[in-house]
Write an enzyme that holds these catalytic residues in place. Structure first.
Site, PDB file in Angstrom:
ATOM      1  N   GLY A  16       0.360 -12.207   6.236  1.00  0.00           N
ATOM      2  CA  GLY A  16       0.065 -12.529   4.850  1.00  0.00           C
ATOM      3  C   GLY A  16       1.310 -12.722   3.972  1.00  0.00           C
ATOM      4  O   GLY A  16       2.334 -13.268   4.417  1.00  0.00           O
ATOM      5  N   ASP A  55       5.465   3.201   7.559  1.00  0.00           N
ATOM      6  CA  ASP A  55       4.195   3.482   6.889  1.00  0.00           C
ATOM      7  C   ASP A  55       4.516   3.915   5.463  1.00  0.00           C
ATOM      8  O   ASP A  55       5.151   4.960   5.263  1.00  0.00           O
ATOM      9  CB  ASP A  55       3.478   4.614   7.652  1.00  0.00           C
ATOM     10  CG  ASP A  55       2.131   4.972   7.025  1.00  0.00           C
ATOM     11  OD1 ASP A  55       1.835   4.499   5.911  1.00  0.00           O
ATOM     12  OD2 ASP A  55       1.389   5.739   7.667  1.00  0.00           O
ATOM     13  N   TYR A 143      -9.749  -1.108  -6.640  1.00  0.00           N
ATOM     14  CA  TYR A 143      -8.622  -2.004  -6.339  1.00  0.00           C
ATOM     15  C   TYR A 143      -7.977  -2.488  -7.639  1.00  0.00           C
ATOM     16  O   TYR A 143      -6.751  -2.400  -7.823  1.00  0.00           O
ATOM     17  CB  TYR A 143      -9.130  -3.195  -5.519  1.00  0.00           C
ATOM     18  CG  TYR A 143      -8.094  -4.247  -5.221  1.00  0.00           C
ATOM     19  CD1 TYR A 143      -7.128  -4.037  -4.248  1.00  0.00           C
ATOM     20  CD2 TYR A 143      -8.084  -5.472  -5.896  1.00  0.00           C
ATOM     21  CE1 TYR A 143      -6.170  -5.007  -3.965  1.00  0.00           C
ATOM     22  CE2 TYR A 143      -7.137  -6.444  -5.617  1.00  0.00           C
ATOM     23  CZ  TYR A 143      -6.191  -6.202  -4.646  1.00  0.00           C
ATOM     24  OH  TYR A 143      -5.241  -7.159  -4.358  1.00  0.00           O
ATOM     25  N   ARG A 184     -12.405  -9.745   4.738  1.00  0.00           N
ATOM     26  CA  ARG A 184     -13.276  -9.429   3.593  1.00  0.00           C
ATOM     27  C   ARG A 184     -14.414 -10.437   3.497  1.00  0.00           C
ATOM     28  O   ARG A 184     -15.550 -10.076   3.171  1.00  0.00           O
ATOM     29  CB  ARG A 184     -12.465  -9.426   2.288  1.00  0.00           C
ATOM     30  CG  ARG A 184     -11.522  -8.245   2.152  1.00  0.00           C
ATOM     31  CD  ARG A 184     -10.931  -8.140   0.759  1.00  0.00           C
ATOM     32  NE  ARG A 184      -9.931  -9.152   0.453  1.00  0.00           N
ATOM     33  CZ  ARG A 184      -8.662  -9.122   0.866  1.00  0.00           C
ATOM     34  NH1 ARG A 184      -8.232  -8.134   1.619  1.00  0.00           N
ATOM     35  NH2 ARG A 184      -7.816 -10.075   0.525  1.00  0.00           N
TER      36      ARG A 184
END
Ligand code: NAD
Length: 242
Positions: A16, A55, A143, A184
């Site tokens: 992405g 992470d 979100y 999604r």
């Protein structure tokens, strides 16, 4: 070579927007350190890009990465999308959105700023979203709340360190063609209808490519944007002006 001489640390580069930005930064001459929790996904980035697993939920690892890289440019990209309204979100969903999307940027930037001050300046670019304090989007409650918080964080950092030659800006994309977007769309149960709706909500009648977001990141990371700080830079195909 718009980023020549700059050391850039990026999160979420396996796919992405993060991946496209790592490639664009390398093309523009930066020394690129591309990271992701999915270390295997970093394979195939251009020669010269250093990759390692990171992470962003692991505060100690983030601090160690900043200490090692000593970035002039920090690109905070990692984020997670919770789908649903307020009534669909648990306390855990809320906490994950804020921890992964906001607290990770707070921690990484807090670790990076002292070194930037010592070295005479730096640039932070945070990935927020049009779904935030900019527009209300259905089924993106926690979100959007977390992405609005990123805009507040960005403005505060910009104001507090402007005299130290540190700039901090947020990018607020509309819908971007990334692997998680397709997940999604599939999760809605009707991929084609969801894709059509996602495209239709942007007046330009298409979604963005990750490369288009990466070009804004190059500008904000480079000295071309030397007079730009504290901004929520919207790149959304006209979604927020409709
Ligand atoms: P994506 O969602 O497809 O990929 C996300 C990447 O983040 C993955 O490589 C994943 O491994 C990594 N990641 C997840 N958790 C992590 C962690 N704890 N530590 C490090 N890395 C982690 O990519 P995308 O859709 O381009 O999203 C990137 C950013 O852009 C996110 O912050 C997202 O909210 C934002 N954004 C995306 C869109 C969109 O439509 N795709 C729109 C606006 C904003």
């Amino acid at each position: 070579m718009r980023l020549k001489g700059k050391r850039a640390l990026l999160t979420a580069c396996a796919q992405g927007i993060g991946r496209a930005t790592a490639i664009a930064f390398a093309r523009e001459g930066a020394t690129v350190f591309a990271t992701d929790v999915n270390e295997a996904g970093l394979a195939g980035l251009p020669d010269g890009v250093e990759t390692f697993g990171l992470d962003v939920l692991d505060g100690g690892a983030v601090e160690a990465a900043i200490d090692r890289v000593k970035p002039d440019v920090l690109f905070n990209c990692a984020g997670v999308v919770h789908a649903g309204t307020l009534l669909d979100a648990s306390d855990e969903d809320f906490d994950l959105a804020f921890t992964l999307n906001v607290k990770s940027m707070f921690r990484a930037t807090r670790a990076a700023v002292p070194g930037m001050i010592e070295r005479g300046g730096g640039t932070i670019v945070n990935i927020a979203s049009a779904a935030s304090s900019i527009i209300g989007v259905p089924n993106r409650c926690v979100y959007s709340a977390s992405k609005a918080a990123i805009i507040g964080l960005t403005k505060s950092i910009a104001v507090d360190f402007v005299k130290e030659n540190i700039r901090c800006n947020a990018i607020c994309p509309g819908t971007v063609d990334s692997p998680s977007l397709h997940e999604r769309l599939r999760a809605t149960g009707d991929y084609d209808a969801a894709l059509t709706a996602f495209i239709a909500r942007q007046p330009m009648g298409r979604i963005a490519s990750p490369d288009e977001i990466a070009m804004m990141a190059v500008y904000l990371a480079s000295d071309e944007s030397a007079f730009v700080t504290g901004q929520a830079c919207i790149i959304d195909g006209g979604w927020s002006v409709a």
